[in-house]
Design a protein around this motif. Structure first.
Motif, short mmCIF file in Angstrom:
data_model
loop_
_atom_site.label_atom_id
_atom_site.label_comp_id
_atom_site.label_asym_id
_atom_site.label_seq_id
_atom_site.Cartn_x
_atom_site.Cartn_y
_atom_site.Cartn_z
N MET A 1 0.92 -1.27 -0.06
CA MET A 1 -0.05 0.13 -0.05
C MET A 1 0.83 1.09 0.11
O MET A 1 1.88 1.26 0.56
CB MET A 1 -0.93 -0.18 1.16
N GLU A 3 1.23 5.24 0.62
CA GLU A 3 0.32 6.59 1.15
C GLU A 3 1.35 7.85 0.96
O GLU A 3 2.31 7.50 1.12
CB GLU A 3 0.13 6.34 2.67
N TYR B 249 4.78 1.29 13.33
CA TYR B 249 5.75 1.76 12.56
C TYR B 249 6.04 3.47 13.04
O TYR B 249 5.54 4.32 12.09
CB TYR B 249 5.69 1.84 11.14
N GLU C 39 4.67 12.81 3.81
CA GLU C 39 5.15 11.69 4.22
C GLU C 39 4.75 10.78 3.17
O GLU C 39 3.76 10.83 2.75
CB GLU C 39 4.33 11.54 5.82
N ASN C 40 5.70 9.90 2.94
CA ASN C 40 5.45 8.72 2.18
C ASN C 40 5.65 7.29 2.67
O ASN C 40 6.82 7.35 3.33
CB ASN C 40 6.78 8.89 0.79
N VAL C 41 4.83 6.67 2.75
CA VAL C 41 4.85 5.30 3.36
C VAL C 41 4.48 4.46 2.25
O VAL C 41 3.64 4.21 1.38
CB VAL C 41 3.97 4.97 4.48
N GLU C 42 5.30 3.24 2.01
CA GLU C 42 5.49 2.02 1.13
C GLU C 42 5.45 0.85 1.95
O GLU C 42 6.30 0.66 2.87
CB GLU C 42 6.19 2.16 0.10
N GLY C 43 4.58 -0.13 1.46
CA GLY C 43 4.73 -1.59 1.81
C GLY C 43 3.72 -2.02 2.73
O GLY C 43 2.67 -1.52 2.57
N THR C 44 4.06 -3.21 3.24
CA THR C 44 2.91 -3.99 4.00
C THR C 44 3.36 -4.22 5.34
O THR C 44 4.41 -4.65 5.37
CB THR C 44 2.60 -5.27 3.26
N TYR C 45 2.57 -4.17 6.38
CA TYR C 45 3.07 -4.42 7.80
C TYR C 45 3.50 -5.98 7.73
O TYR C 45 2.93 -6.68 7.55
CB TYR C 45 1.96 -4.25 8.61
N PRO C 46 4.83 -6.20 8.36
CA PRO C 46 5.79 -4.87 9.10
C PRO C 46 6.82 -4.70 7.98
O PRO C 46 7.81 -3.96 8.45
CB PRO C 46 6.25 -5.83 10.12
N LEU C 48 8.11 -2.08 6.11
CA LEU C 48 7.44 -0.90 5.64
C LEU C 48 8.84 0.06 5.44
O LEU C 48 10.07 -0.25 6.13
CB LEU C 48 6.65 -0.41 6.83
N GLU C 49 8.76 1.04 4.87
CA GLU C 49 9.34 2.11 4.55
C GLU C 49 8.77 3.51 4.49
O GLU C 49 7.60 3.59 3.97
CB GLU C 49 10.04 2.22 2.98
N MET C 50 9.36 4.36 5.01
CA MET C 50 8.68 5.86 4.97
C MET C 50 9.82 6.75 4.92
O MET C 50 10.93 6.80 5.11
CB MET C 50 8.18 5.93 6.52
N ILE C 52 10.19 11.14 4.98
CA ILE C 52 9.53 12.52 5.46
C ILE C 52 10.44 13.59 4.80
O ILE C 52 11.60 13.63 4.81
CB ILE C 52 9.58 12.63 6.78
#
Lengths: 330, 751, 177
Positions: A1, A3, B249, C39-46, C48-50, C52
């Motif tokens: 996903m 965001e 997270y 803020e940019n968030v990508e991936g599926t838990y857990p 993840l990458e973010m 800012i």
């Protein structure tokens, strides 16, 4: 996903969540500018090529709409300005790289010239309106009186008649600039993928010419002229369709930003209004009607004319609104 | 005794005439040129273009400068380069502090609760003299009828010093700050039991020199502890390893080498497993442990079975990750910090969990070492002599029935509980002074707080904003903001001792007064003027500063003065002999004091209740641009964030059919629901068994024009309080919520 | 002299201090902003990458906004800083349409406003307000023409990217990744 969001609460009016700083003022002006450009183009072209008698409405009567169209367009533009009191700054500088500056100066010169041209033919206009509108005739007669009585006005009109060919050439070139600059203005914004195509300039020019031709067709009372213009319109509509198809093909073969822009018209929110109203009702249907006329069917001239004019207006609304939604970011 | 219930009054309710026009205009009768200070021997705020101050937005108290524009209005606030708390850079809340001053929703005038002839309760404006008279009378009545020990003070700001002075002069020691039992209390007790010293504020974590920072229960970067965020940045530049343990997270997790997405409430298991690996693989600091600690063998035996495999089943963290992270910690030792966090009141066994953190730090040898925990020093300022405080026969402790003996500071919830009459006690607290804390949002289980308030004979609230707590007061006293007043000299602990001056930049707006002025005049009305011997605060500050070789005039010029540490003891010297303030004189891995009170001497893992079907654990946290409700109406800061959203995992959203941006209401396990709707943020950043929201929203005060009705209040939904048996901390993470997609109607507990 | 800014995404925590500092330094009206946080968030838990980012006007080398301004109100001053002369701006909005970064906005007084790289501070040798306040030291401002300036060194030593390079604007705010 994936965001992507603002963390700092940014919510600037008319810019977030999608850009929408240009509202109805701009598309309305673009339409009126294109209409005026088309009217003046045909008027001066047929005058210069000596075919005034064959196309009397185009040369003498229809151009009266042009100054009104330009005036309303200018009022709309000034209303759109957020720093309205400073609008005169447009005329303290000429910026070669800014299509808007080109437009401001072009309009500045066209406006007075487009007022003079119909005044040259005021007597023909009186004859034209005598049978249809008493009030218009009265006003025109009063203006005619002014032009004869007031010395300075008489002097201006004599000058205009003397140099009419020069004015015609000037107006001819200016009308092309007016018609095409509205498209170049939008296409120069490399931040808006939907606008950033060089086809937009010629497309707007052709669309403007077709609306001008439609107006002439509507106003004309000469059978030969009506038929000729209906054919011109058919040709212009044909070119328009060709350009639009090419534009979409070009977008689909271009970058992701352009493809996403095209998606607005292919399943997105503008699909119905673009293909249904503009393309079908504003281009295809009038074209069909005019082809039918070629084969001898009787079609009242105002129907295709009205549809083309409506189509031209809707087209500019769609392009201005949709273009602001498209973006490179995110 | 049946008392009239205190109706929750909206401040603007001045009767029929008031409501129609709009309260703002009624109050703003003297806006700018309210008061002029009499010219004394010291320079006035108007003599300076920039004035020194220290920030009041949070407890970090960064020192800075307030700049004024040509019109003499407050323009901006920036940091003081000499201040070790801020290093010349303020955090967003400090920079936005100007909004506190400009906020037109501020309290403007003293208010007294009256009942009109229809029996409706409302506030009327009053003069300071009249309002203070009512307060003096109310407090004196309680002193005469029940004794001064039945007075209590709740404070969370710089004004607390003066109200505390007054309270002790009257004969009560019931002074509580919610930052203890609702926040950092367990870690103070846990660290005191281990090392003999607490952490206090700001925490002496040597982050800028560390090689490994372990964040378990800390979300630095979203909690904006200025100095720590700055130092974490420097640590990142140095290539330090960051290990974050968090079910969410967090921002810190996104900058970590290892993120351990732990199942909520299982942190103790992970800590024990780490101890197991560090001891079994001999990764601990052997010399340090041998020389300074007591109880190593008991500890080794205690964690024998707590292998990573055992922890895996509980925490869902794979065993190899547990081992790898433990090895990283060991490799970095002693320049490693297992961060104690700050808001640690979670599940009721928090003191033991923080004991585990302390034990880990002790094993790794980080306490008192470079890159671990340094030994802070703070300046000592003399107090002006005053008459001795009267003897106190009882305090809030006596109301606790012998429990929580290990708590070293007062429990705010304890004082609150002691206000509710109970069969086990022969008296209860009868009057409250509340300064700078919005108890309605701060204390969990709002119903209890309101019940306590309704049992009071008198309550006076001193605040700058019309927060929820002001709606329950008998008298509301408007305090001016930190930008408009002098306060005590700041002497916080740090690597080097410093003092910082707060002086006003402008005269107080509206009809507001400083805490010093209020406390002094109240003391005089109650015959305790001797405890406030100085006429103005400038005189007292100047007296204090001259005693340590400075002066008010100097501090007005420089703002911050660095002093020298008396000894070069920032870290333990190599091989130094140290006596710790514990029973054994050593760092106690095995706690003898806990044992003597009947608690587990070494932490044990206990499982905590999990959310029932259809419910999700409510996790809450901070946003860097807000300090809970203190900044919620600040125009500059609410412009950044004016509402909270509830984070929902996409799998959960799919099950419930929730879309991003959809409005929902939350209902907790006790049937309490959120008053306002909250928007959903569908994000992968949160686990599927929890939801997350930022604390401090969901206000129902229309006077807070920017905050009213925005978002949900997590504290309203915290009704299940898990009490820590050791020090009385209130664990708040044992609440579960479910979603309601339409506005709930019907009976629920009203606050 | 070519001024530019570097923004370190490895350290930025998205606290928005840069936004508030700019507001109090430059009297930006509440409800508008010259810089902002994404803020940019990508991936599926857990997994993840973010990322800012603190964004603002990029003071591009190839400015589409200055090009399209009909009055010349939008102009470039020494160092490559793009500015707007308030009383020459007519408020037509062409520059707002032209900017691929949505960096410009209509000030309530009618003219177009945006980040000015705090040129009034730069003229005194100071850093911009946002750079001076950033508590994570993520922002760096300086002269690219000076090979020893901190920003030149950063751009040599670290990997970086710019936003929307395909728009051809040659932006001068570099994001260190």
């Amino acid at each position: 996903m994936k965001e992507e969001l603002f963390v700092s609460g940014r919510n600037i009016p008319n810019i977030d969540p999608v850009l929408h700083v240009w509202h109805w003022h701009i598309p309305l002006y673009l339409f009126l500018g294109g209409l005026a450009a088309g009217l003046i183009f045909f008027a001066t072209y047929f005058y210069i090529s000596g075919k005034t008698d064959k196309y009397p409405t185009a040369v003498k009567i229809a151009p009266v709409i042009a100054p009104f169209a330009i005036a309303i367009g200018l009022v709309a533009l000034i209303l759109d300005l957020k720093h309205t009191l400073y609008f005169w700054r447009l005329f303290t500088a000429f910026r070669l790289e800014s299509p808007m500056s080109w437009g401001a100066w072009t309009l500045g010169v066209i406006m007075p010239l487009s007022m003079v041209w119909p005044l040259i033919y005021i007597k023909d206009m009186i004859k034209y309106f005598e049978s249809s509108s008493k009030r218009t005739t009265a006003v025109l007669k009063w203006i005619d009186g002014l032009l004869n009585d007031v010395n300075i006005l008489k002097w201006v009109m004599d000058l205009a008649r003397k140099y009419q060919m020069a004015i015609a050439w000037a107006l001819f070139l200016l009308s092309i600039i007016l018609g095409v600059y509205t498209g170049i203005l939008l296409s120069a914004f490399n931040a808006r993928p939907l606008w950033n195509t060089s086809i937009l300039g010629p497309l707007f020019l052709v669309s403007g010419l077709s609306t001008g031709a439609a107006a002439v067709m509507w106003m004309s009372r000469h059978h030969f002229e009506m038929k000729a213009f209906s054919r011109f319109d058919l040709m212009l509509v044909g070119i328009e369709v060709f350009l639009i198809i090419h534009m979409f093909m070009g977008f689909n073969a271009s970058t992701q930003a352009q493809q996403q822009a095209v998606a607005l018209f292919w399943g997105g929110e503008f699909t119905a209004v673009f293909w249904g109203i503009f393309f079908t009702a504003g281009l295809v249907v009038p074209a069909i009607l005019e082809i039918m006329e070629l084969f001898g069917y009787k079609v009242p001239a105002f129907i295709p004319a009205f549809l083309i004019l409506l189509g031209g207006l809707i087209f500019r609304f769609i392009i201005v609104d949709a273009g602001q939604i498209t973006r490179y970011l995110y | 005794m049946v008392k009239n219930r205190r109706d929750f009054i909206k401040i603007s309710a001045l009767g029929a005439t008031g409501v129609a026009i709009g309260s703002k205009y009624l109050f703003a009768d003297n806006t700018q040129q309210a008061q002029k200070s009499p010219k004394g021997p010291f320079k006035l705020p108007s003599d300076f273009k920039r004035t020194p101050t220290y920030c009041e937005v949070c407890f970090w108290k960064c020192a800075g400068w307030i700049y004024k524009n040509e019109k003499g209005d407050v323009q901006k606030i920036i940091g003081n380069d000499d201040d070790p708390n801020s290093n010349g850079r303020f955090c967003p809340r400090g920079t936005g502090g100007v909004g506190m001053y400009h906020d037109e929703d501020r309290l403007k005038t003293p208010l007294i609760r009256v009942t009109d002839k229809y029996g409706k309760q409302t506030y009327r404006k009053a003069s300071w003299d009249e309002a203070l008279g009512v307060v003096a009378k109310g407090l004196q009545k309680v002193i005469d009828e029940h004794g001064p020990e039945c007075l209590a003070l709740f404070t969370h700001g710089s004004g607390g010093k003066y109200f505390g002075n007054l309270l002790k002069a009257l004969g009560s020691h019931n002074i509580a700050a919610p930052s203890y039992a609702q926040c950092r209390g367990p870690r103070e007790v846990g660290f005191i039991a281990t090392f003999g010293d607490g952490l206090s504020s700001p925490e002496p974590t040597d982050i800028k020199n560390t090689d490994c920072l372990v964040l378990i229960g800390s979300h630095i970067g979203e909690n904006m502890h200025n100095g720590q965020v700055q130092e974490m940045s420097q640590a990142i530049d140095r290539g330090a390893t960051i290990i974050t343990v968090d079910p969410r997270y967090s921002t810190a997790a996104s900058k970590s080498k290892y993120w351990l997405p732990i199942k909520p409430s299982t942190d103790l298991a992970l800590l024990l497993a780490w101890m197991n690996v560090i001891i079994e693989e001999e990764l601990y600091d052997k010399e340090y442990v041998k020389k300074y600690t007591y109880g190593f063998d008991q500890l080794k035996e205690h964690v024998k079975g707590k292998t990573p495999e055992w922890a895996y089943g509980i925490t869902t963290i794979p065993p190899d990750v547990i081992r790898e992270t433990a090895r990283e910690m060991g490799k970095a030792s002693p320049a490693v910090i297992v961060h104690p966090g700050r808001h640690v009141t979670w599940y009721g066994d928090d003191t033991q969990r923080l004991r585990a953190v302390a034990i880990l730090n002790a094993l790794l040898g980080s306490w008192g070492r470079k890159g671990g925990f340094y030994k802070p020093d703070k300046a000592k300022l003399p107090s002006y002599p005053h008459p001795p405080y009267p003897e106190v026969e009882r305090s809030w402790r006596d109301a606790m029935g012998g429990k929580y003996a290990l708590a070293d500071l007062a429990l705010a919830n304890g004082v609150c509980d002691a206000t509710i009459p109970s069969v086990t006690r022969d008296c209860s607290i009868k009057a409250w002074i509340v300064n700078g804390t919005n108890l309605i949002e701060t204390l969990p289980d709002r119903r209890k707080t309101v019940e306590a308030i309704n049992n009071l004979e008198f309550i006076v609230v001193v605040d700058t904003m019309p927060m929820e707590i002001t709606g329950y007061a008998d008298v509301v006293l408007p305090e001016c903001t930190y930008i408009e007043r002098y306060d005590t000299i700041r002497a916080s602990q740090h690597r080097e001792p410093t003092i910082a001056l707060r002086m006003p930049a402008v005269e107080p707006k509206y009809n507001t007064k400083s805490a010093f002025w209020i406390a002094k005049h109240l003391a005089e009305k109650m015959g305790k003027g001797d405890y406030f011997p100085f006429k103005t605060l400038e005189e007292e500050l100047d007296w204090q500063l001259k005693k340590i070789g400075s002066s008010l005039e100097e501090m007005q010029r420089i703002g911050v003065k660095k002093l020298k540490r008396p000894y070069d003891d920032l870290y333990f010297a190599n091989g130094e002999d140290i006596e710790f303030y514990t029973n054994t004189g050593k760092i106690e891995l095995y706690s003898t004091s806990f044992e003597s009170y009947g608690f587990d001497p070494m932490p044990k893992y206990t499982a905590h209740p999990e959310p029932p079907e259809g419910f999700y654990r409510l996790i809450y946290g901070r946003a860097p641009m807000h300090t809970f409700t203190r900044t919620i109406n600040n125009p500059n800061l609410s412009d950044l964030m004016d509402t909270n959203v509830v984070w929902v995992n996409p799998k959960v959203a799919k099950t419930w059919g929730l879309e991003n941006g959809q409005e929902v209401w939350l209902k907790n396990q006790d049937g309490v629901f959120s008053e306002f709707a909250i928007k959903v943020r569908v994000t992968e950043r949160i686990r599927w068994d929890s939801v997350y929201m930022v604390h401090g929203f969901g206000h129902n005060r229309k006077e807070l024009s920017r905050a009213y009705g925005k978002g949900a209040s997590d504290s309203k939904l915290i009704t299940n309080v898990m009490m820590d048996p050791i020090m009385g901390g209130t664990g708040m993470r044992g609440n579960f919520v479910t979603f309601l997609t339409s506005k709930p109607v019907g009976k629920e507990v009203k606050s | 002299m070519r001024y530019a800014m570097a923004m370190d995404t490895a350290k930025c925590v998205g606290c928005s201090d840069c936004v508030v500092a700019c507001q109090t330094e430059n009297n930006v009206p509440i409800g508008f902003c010259r810089d902002w946080i994404v803020e940019n968030v990508e991936g599926t838990y857990p997994q993840l990458e973010m990322e800012i980012r603190s964004e603002r006007c990029n003071h591009c080398e190839n400015t589409p906004c200055v090009r399209t301004c009909p009055t010349g109100a939008s102009h470039v001053i020494e160092g490559g800083i793009v500015k707007v002369t308030h009383n020459e701006c007519i408020g037509c909005g062409a520059c707002i349409e032209a900017c691929p970064y949505d960096a410009r906005y209509f000030h309530p007084d009618g003219y177009v406003d945006k980040c000015t790289f705090c040129d009034h501070r730069v003229a005194e040798g100071l850093d911009t307000a946002c750079v001076s306040v950033c508590p994570t030291y993520s922002l760096t401002f300086g002269d690219l023409d000076d090979p020893q300036s901190p920003i030149s060194i950063l751009l040599r030593e670290r990997k970086w990217k710019t936003l929307v390079p395909e728009a051809g604007t040659k932006p001068q705010v570099y994001f260190l990744i």
